[in-house]
Design an enzyme around this catalytic site. Structure first.
Site, PDB file in Angstrom:
ATOM      1  N   ASP A   1      -2.095  -1.500  -4.029  1.00  0.00           N
ATOM      2  CA  ASP A   1      -2.457  -0.132  -4.391  1.00  0.00           C
ATOM      3  C   ASP A   1      -1.167   0.677  -4.457  1.00  0.00           C
ATOM      4  O   ASP A   1      -0.584   1.014  -3.425  1.00  0.00           O
ATOM      5  CB  ASP A   1      -3.424   0.438  -3.343  1.00  0.00           C
TER       6      ASP A   1
ATOM      7  N   TYR B   1       0.871  -1.165   0.000  1.00  0.00           N
ATOM      8  CA  TYR B   1       0.000   0.000   0.000  1.00  0.00           C
ATOM      9  C   TYR B   1       0.912   1.219   0.000  1.00  0.00           C
ATOM     10  O   TYR B   1       1.409   1.658   1.035  1.00  0.00           O
ATOM     11  CB  TYR B   1      -0.922  -0.018   1.222  1.00  0.00           C
TER      12      TYR B   1
END
Length: 271
Positions: A146, A105
């Site tokens: 992500d 992330y």
């Protein structure tokens, strides 16, 4: 082998949708980002009832990554050496057989003029150095998550409007390119030339229904993995407000299908 990567934007809020996704896709491994919860409040027992066990690198209220797997994972590493923000839970690594998987992330960056943007670039530098130091391009390696970067103009709905801004700036894209040129292949691009498919739509201004999307959730793999990747799809249904129970995440899951050789597959458990 089927692997799903999903920024759930709060694992507890999205739990009914996660349980439904596991039943619908039956993945071997689900990689989650932006848990927004610590390890003690992660819904491990609920996911165990679905036949999955969880490995968590959590943080109360923000960030956090996890892997939810059918079979036990090995060689688990939380974080990475040289992380410039070690108090932020952003990276989790584990092995399935000989396949090494990393869920990430990446720092958002906020805006190109912010302190967070400079942190983002340092973080990407450090992550790339660590990944290169601990792996080889000939190793079976998959990095998902992500990335908070749209790799090129095909990956944002209005490239002229967003060019040079956070998520689309030249510096971010160069840092991502520095990571991939070491030996990582964008698996989505193997199957979809673009534009898109998008994986993120802001909650505001009806972005999903207007098609105002971004492709910032990526699956990057070394050649041994890319050669066996048979499909990559975005589960757009999961982003629809009318689909499933409760409000959706602002990201849609990325579903990666691989024809994995026997030595990569989860080892069967006794009994």
């Amino acid at each position: 082998m089927k692997i799903v990567s999903w920024n759930v934007n709060s694992v507890r809020t999205r739990l009914p949708r996660i349980e439904a996704l596991l039943a619908r896709h039956t993945p071997d491994l689900l990689c989650l980002q932006e848990l927004k919860t610590g390890e003690t409040t992660f819904p491990a027992e609920e996911l165990a009832a679905s036949g999955y066990h969880a490995v968590i690198h959590g943080q109360p209220g923000r960030n956090g990554v996890a892997m939810v797997a059918r079979a036990p994972l090995a060689d688990i590493t939380r974080g990475f050496t040289g992380d410039p923000v070690p108090d932020q839970a952003r990276v989790l690594s584990a092995s399935v057989g000989t396949l090494r998987i990393v869920t990430v992330y990446v720092v958002n960056g906020q805006s190109t003029h912010s302190r967070e943007y400079a942190v983002k670039l340092r973080w990407l530098d450090s992550f790339t150095r660590w990944l290169r130091a601990t792996n080889q391009p000939s190793d079976p390696l998959l990095v998902v998550g992500d990335f908070n970067i749209a790799p090129d103009d095909r990956d944002v709905y209005a490239p002229d409007t967003w060019r040079g801004q956070n998520l689309c700036s030249d510096s971010e894209r160069r840092h991502l390119k520095n990571l991939t040129t070491w030996g990582l292949i964008d698996l989505t691009r193997l199957h979809h030339p673009g534009p898109g498919p998008y994986t993120f739509w802001d909650y505001r201004q009806g972005a999903f229904h207007r098609g105002w999307g971004w492709r910032i959730d990526l699956a990057l793999a070394t050649a041994p993995v890319a050669e066996r990747c048979t499909d990559v799809q975005v589960d757009r249904d999961e982003r629809k407000p009318s689909f499933g129970e409760g409000k959706p995440s602002d990201h849609a899951p990325l579903v990666i299908t691989e024809a994995a050789p026997t030595e990569w597959a989860p080892r069967p458990q006794p009994g």
